[in-house]
Write a protein that holds these residues in place. Structure first.
Motif, PDB file in Angstrom:
ATOM      1  N   ARG A 182       0.073  -0.086   8.125  1.00 24.98           N
ATOM      2  CA  ARG A 182      -0.123   0.287   7.017  1.00 24.98           C
ATOM      3  C   ARG A 182      -1.010   1.546   6.923  1.00 24.98           C
ATOM      4  NH1 ARG A 182       0.764  -4.672   6.029  1.00 24.98           N
ATOM      5  NH2 ARG A 182       1.415  -5.682   3.978  1.00 24.98           N
ATOM      6  N   LEU A 183      -1.566   1.725   8.179  1.00 24.47           N
ATOM      7  CA  LEU A 183      -2.326   3.292   8.360  1.00 24.47           C
ATOM      8  C   LEU A 183      -1.181   4.191   8.590  1.00 24.47           C
ATOM      9  CD1 LEU A 183      -5.461   2.266  10.608  1.00 24.47           C
ATOM     10  CD2 LEU A 183      -5.496   3.045   8.334  1.00 24.47           C
ATOM     11  N   GLU A 184      -0.144   3.740   9.415  1.00 26.17           N
ATOM     12  CA  GLU A 184       1.000   4.555   9.651  1.00 26.17           C
ATOM     13  C   GLU A 184       1.746   5.261   8.327  1.00 26.17           C
ATOM     14  OE1 GLU A 184       3.215   2.349  12.700  1.00 26.17           O
ATOM     15  OE2 GLU A 184       1.788   2.977  14.215  1.00 26.17           O
ATOM     16  N   ALA A 185       1.788   4.009   7.502  1.00 28.91           N
ATOM     17  CA  ALA A 185       2.421   4.479   6.281  1.00 28.91           C
ATOM     18  C   ALA A 185       1.713   5.463   5.394  1.00 28.91           C
ATOM     19  CB  ALA A 185       2.742   3.001   5.498  1.00 28.91           C
ATOM     20  N   VAL A 186       0.350   5.198   5.326  1.00 23.42           N
ATOM     21  CA  VAL A 186      -0.745   6.259   4.674  1.00 23.42           C
ATOM     22  C   VAL A 186      -0.402   7.563   5.319  1.00 23.42           C
ATOM     23  CG1 VAL A 186      -2.944   6.888   4.647  1.00 23.42           C
ATOM     24  CG2 VAL A 186      -2.188   4.582   4.256  1.00 23.42           C
ATOM     25  N   LEU A 187      -0.330   7.591   6.600  1.00 23.77           N
ATOM     26  CA  LEU A 187       0.019   9.079   7.341  1.00 23.77           C
ATOM     27  C   LEU A 187       1.208   9.472   7.167  1.00 23.77           C
ATOM     28  CD1 LEU A 187      -1.312  11.081   9.134  1.00 23.77           C
ATOM     29  CD2 LEU A 187      -0.209   9.711  11.105  1.00 23.77           C
ATOM     30  N   GLU A 188       2.272   8.551   6.810  1.00 28.82           N
ATOM     31  CA  GLU A 188       3.687   9.095   6.733  1.00 28.82           C
ATOM     32  C   GLU A 188       3.768   9.901   5.066  1.00 28.82           C
ATOM     33  OE1 GLU A 188       7.468   9.194   4.912  1.00 28.82           O
ATOM     34  OE2 GLU A 188       6.050   7.570   4.474  1.00 28.82           O
ATOM     35  N   VAL A 189       3.224   8.992   4.078  1.00 32.91           N
ATOM     36  CA  VAL A 189       3.446   9.211   2.704  1.00 32.91           C
ATOM     37  C   VAL A 189       2.648  10.668   2.422  1.00 32.91           C
ATOM     38  CG1 VAL A 189       2.833   8.643   0.604  1.00 32.91           C
ATOM     39  CG2 VAL A 189       3.736   7.046   2.118  1.00 32.91           C
ATOM     40  N   SER A 190       1.393  10.637   2.943  1.00 35.34           N
ATOM     41  CA  SER A 190       0.658  11.724   2.759  1.00 35.34           C
ATOM     42  C   SER A 190       1.332  13.094   3.297  1.00 35.34           C
ATOM     43  CB  SER A 190      -0.632  11.619   3.676  1.00 35.34           C
ATOM     44  OG  SER A 190      -1.618  13.111   3.418  1.00 35.34           O
ATOM     45  N   GLU A 191       2.012  13.117   4.423  1.00 36.28           N
ATOM     46  CA  GLU A 191       2.492  14.274   5.049  1.00 36.28           C
ATOM     47  C   GLU A 191       3.897  14.670   4.377  1.00 36.28           C
ATOM     48  OE1 GLU A 191       3.111  13.007   9.313  1.00 36.28           O
ATOM     49  OE2 GLU A 191       1.083  13.855   9.825  1.00 36.28           O
ATOM     50  N   ARG A 192       4.467  13.591   3.844  1.00 37.94           N
ATOM     51  CA  ARG A 192       5.933  13.957   3.072  1.00 37.94           C
ATOM     52  C   ARG A 192       5.586  14.521   1.697  1.00 37.94           C
ATOM     53  NH1 ARG A 192       8.135   9.756  -0.015  1.00 37.94           N
ATOM     54  NH2 ARG A 192       7.177   8.148   1.347  1.00 37.94           N
ATOM     55  N   HIS A 193       4.200  14.083   1.328  1.00 33.04           N
ATOM     56  CA  HIS A 193       4.153  14.787   0.039  1.00 33.04           C
ATOM     57  C   HIS A 193       3.250  16.074  -0.026  1.00 33.04           C
ATOM     58  CE1 HIS A 193       5.543  11.795  -3.021  1.00 33.04           C
ATOM     59  NE2 HIS A 193       5.256  11.140  -1.982  1.00 33.04           N
ATOM     60  N   GLY A 194       2.882  16.356   1.324  1.00 37.04           N
ATOM     61  CA  GLY A 194       1.805  17.557   1.459  1.00 37.04           C
ATOM     62  C   GLY A 194       0.667  17.203   0.588  1.00 37.04           C
ATOM     63  N   VAL A 195       0.206  16.132   0.357  1.00 39.88           N
ATOM     64  CA  VAL A 195      -1.210  15.898  -0.323  1.00 39.88           C
ATOM     65  C   VAL A 195      -2.093  15.347   0.882  1.00 39.88           C
ATOM     66  CG1 VAL A 195      -2.424  14.568  -2.179  1.00 39.88           C
ATOM     67  CG2 VAL A 195      -0.098  15.365  -2.456  1.00 39.88           C
TER      68      VAL A 195
ATOM     69  N   GLY B  80      -6.329 -12.682  14.477  1.00 41.57           N
ATOM     70  CA  GLY B  80      -5.896 -11.529  13.494  1.00 41.57           C
ATOM     71  C   GLY B  80      -4.945 -10.895  13.974  1.00 41.57           C
ATOM     72  N   ASP B  81      -3.949 -10.313  13.138  1.00 39.93           N
ATOM     73  CA  ASP B  81      -2.820  -9.603  13.635  1.00 39.93           C
ATOM     74  C   ASP B  81      -2.960  -7.907  13.464  1.00 39.93           C
ATOM     75  OD1 ASP B  81      -0.264  -8.342  13.976  1.00 39.93           O
ATOM     76  OD2 ASP B  81       0.709  -9.407  12.369  1.00 39.93           O
ATOM     77  N   LEU B  82      -3.429  -7.188  14.290  1.00 36.56           N
ATOM     78  CA  LEU B  82      -3.847  -5.820  14.254  1.00 36.56           C
ATOM     79  C   LEU B  82      -2.542  -4.979  13.899  1.00 36.56           C
ATOM     80  CD1 LEU B  82      -6.296  -4.310  14.470  1.00 36.56           C
ATOM     81  CD2 LEU B  82      -5.792  -3.754  16.780  1.00 36.56           C
ATOM     82  N   ALA B  83      -1.347  -5.418  14.004  1.00 36.09           N
ATOM     83  CA  ALA B  83      -0.100  -4.510  13.720  1.00 36.09           C
ATOM     84  C   ALA B  83       0.001  -4.649  12.113  1.00 36.09           C
ATOM     85  CB  ALA B  83       1.181  -5.456  14.161  1.00 36.09           C
TER      86      ALA B  83
ATOM     87  N   LEU C 139      -5.867   7.077  14.746  1.00 32.21           N
ATOM     88  CA  LEU C 139      -5.001   6.804  13.541  1.00 32.21           C
ATOM     89  C   LEU C 139      -5.652   6.456  12.205  1.00 32.21           C
ATOM     90  CD1 LEU C 139      -1.996   6.097  12.668  1.00 32.21           C
ATOM     91  CD2 LEU C 139      -2.230   3.705  13.233  1.00 32.21           C
ATOM     92  N   VAL C 140      -6.944   5.963  12.354  1.00 31.17           N
ATOM     93  CA  VAL C 140      -7.457   5.824  11.067  1.00 31.17           C
ATOM     94  C   VAL C 140      -8.005   7.382  10.676  1.00 31.17           C
ATOM     95  CG1 VAL C 140     -10.159   5.064  10.594  1.00 31.17           C
ATOM     96  CG2 VAL C 140      -8.690   3.438  11.882  1.00 31.17           C
TER      97      VAL C 140
ATOM     98  N   THR D 298       0.905  -1.092   0.021  1.00 28.63           N
ATOM     99  CA  THR D 298       0.212   0.159   0.048  1.00 28.63           C
ATOM    100  C   THR D 298       0.903   1.398   0.053  1.00 28.63           C
ATOM    101  OG1 THR D 298      -1.827  -1.261   1.260  1.00 28.63           O
ATOM    102  CG2 THR D 298      -1.851   0.925   1.159  1.00 28.63           C
ATOM    103  N   ARG D 299       1.862   1.131   0.601  1.00 25.33           N
ATOM    104  CA  ARG D 299       2.876   2.519   0.783  1.00 25.33           C
ATOM    105  C   ARG D 299       3.218   2.671  -0.624  1.00 25.33           C
ATOM    106  NH1 ARG D 299       6.386   4.577   4.385  1.00 25.33           N
ATOM    107  NH2 ARG D 299       5.967   3.344   5.829  1.00 25.33           N
ATOM    108  N   ALA D 300       3.628   1.784  -1.437  1.00 23.58           N
ATOM    109  CA  ALA D 300       4.095   2.030  -2.747  1.00 23.58           C
ATOM    110  C   ALA D 300       3.164   2.789  -3.513  1.00 23.58           C
ATOM    111  CB  ALA D 300       4.947   0.850  -3.394  1.00 23.58           C
TER     112      ALA D 300
END
Length: 452
Positions: free
Chosen positions: A198-211, A190-193, A236-237, A154-156
């Motif tokens: 993946r939610l943390e990755a979404v947040l990081e990518v969004s902030e890095r690009h400013g989108v 399940g494995d909540l991690a 986080l959600v 998802t990050r990619a």
């Protein structure tokens, strides 16, 4: 690699020109398949939009046409050849077994799109490959059921989308996540991690690009409640950009219907009410995403479902309604192979007139292919339109019902149902009457907002 037209826009009528989609979305699935084929040197794919199979078969040797996907793989060889004469049936299994089947990126494929096309796609809702697979085996579902959830990179994907958006000066993206049950990792075993990472990755990518990123997904009430018991997950959600969740048929009003659908849920309202209450208090939009009208439904169960939908709409002013008349047998679901379906009049007619597969879309009103018993068909549509009408009065109907293909004289709606349906679609077909419903099919279905 062909991206077929959306079912709402009818290209089957004689003389209907191919027109630009009014609400286009990036064809991620064929692009993903193209990338796997290309990186493993199995083919040199070319991506293009196209009309349906027979138009292509008039231009090239049908033996060069490979047709696949979840709606095709469960067709028998005989069924496939009757629908796609001369073509080759291709199963996704071979691609799914490749070592990087869940890790392929779309950089190479998206690089082939012009900036003009990219601007259009990025400005509309896009698909974010997040995960596939669901442990439950709902009988009406044609997706990847009865299997553990597996995740894409998802990050990619998001990094690629945001990079193009940043480059083109597009400030925000809105994405549909592909999970069949977004919070299923919060259920026992399940494995909540897997989800939080993946939610943390979404947040990081969004902030890095400013989108700015907005997202929505499907979920079950029980898995939502299990995940949202954690304030950390809730925050986080929200930070990742989610604004709505579609809650499915586990909120149906009858235990008997839940069991008939094999939803693996014996609780009726408590989980659902708790989930809607939490969503409402935390500024998430809960969508009433119901599938109803299976053979086990009766007038009483449909009344109960209508009353539950009304209760949710009244009690939770942020909620929106997305209801769909069930199609019990569709290619890809478990019912397609049930005893008594193959060789039935409806099945035979589908094989003889493949255009009628349009009638199996869940957004389509019950019809003589999906509901061959006239009284049941009229009853299902009566409650389908009634539920949509109640949401329409509140300005919170999110999905519009479409008119099926039907022979002249085949009743789709009774007089009262047509009256209410006309009010819902007044902006698109103000002169709709019982006697001219089918005449409005092409124009109405092309004009109404598509479900997304």
């Amino acid at each position: 690699m062909i991206h077929p037209p959306y079912v709402h826009d009818n290209y089957l009528a004689e003389g209907t020109p191919f027109v630009t989609d009014r609400q286009p979305f990036l064809p991620v699935a064929p692009m993903y398949a193209a990338e796997l084929l290309e990186r493993h040197r199995l083919a040199e794919p070319v991506l293009f939009d196209c009309h349906v199979y027979r138009h292509l078969a008039e231009r090239v040797d049908p033996a060069r046409i490979h047709v696949g996907g979840q709606g095709v793989e469960r067709l028998s060889s005989e069924e496939f050849q009757r629908i796609f004469p001369g073509a080759r049936k291709t199963d996704r299994g071979a691609l799914a077994q490749l070592p990087d089947a869940m890790d392929a990126g779309l950089e190479r494929q998206m690089a082939r799109l012009s900036d003009v096309d990219l601007r259009v796609y990025l400005a509309n809702e896009m698909t974010l490959p997040f995960s596939q697979g669901c442990l439950f085996g709902c009988s009406f579902c044609g997706a990847q059921t009865k299997r553990r959830e597996s995740f894409f990179d998802t990050r990619a994907f998001l990094d690629l989308y945001c990079g193009h958006a940043q480059r083109l000066g597009i400030p925000s993206l809105y994405l549909y996540c592909t999970s069949l049950d977004f919070f299923q990792q919060a259920l026992p075993g399940g494995d909540l991690a897997q989800l939080t990472g993946r939610l943390e990755a979404v947040l990081e990518v969004s902030e890095r690009h400013g989108v700015e990123v907005g997202m929505h997904a499907l979920t079950r009430a029980d898995s939502y409640n299990a995940a949202m018991a954690s304030d950390e997950i809730r925050d986080l959600v929200r930070a990742a950009g989610f604004d709505r969740f579609g809650f499915g048929a586990d909120g149906a009003a009858s235990v008997a219907v839940l069991r008939a659908m094999r939803k693996h849920a014996d609780e009726l309202r408590s989980d659902l009410i708790h989930a809607f209450d939490h969503a409402e208090r935390n500024d998430f939009i809960p969508e009433i995403l119901y599938v109803f009208g299976i053979p086990e439904d009766t007038r009483d169960t449909l009344i109960e479902t209508r009353e539950l939908c009304g209760l949710l709409l009244e009690e939770f002013p942020n909620s929106e309604y997305r209801g769909f008349p069930a199609k019990n047998e569709i290619p890809g679901n478990s019912n397609w192979n049930r005893s008594g379906w193959r060789g039935s009049p409806a099945h035979t007619r589908l094989m003889d007139e493949p255009d009628l597969f349009l009638n199996l879309g869940f957004e389509t009103l019950a019809n003589d292919i999906s509901h061959d018993e006239p009284d049941k068909r009229l009853m299902v549509n009566r409650y389908a339109v009634d539920m949509s009408y109640r949401a329409h009065e509140l300005g919170r109907v999110r999905s519009y019902l479409t008119i099926p293909m039907a022979d002249h004289g085949t009743e789709i709606m009774d007089d009262e149902t047509v009256e209410r349906f006309r009010e819902i679609v007044a902006n698109y077909a103000p002169d709709l009457r019982k006697e001219n419903v089918t005449e409005h099919r092409v124009a109405l279905n092309s004009a109404i907002p598509k479900d997304s």
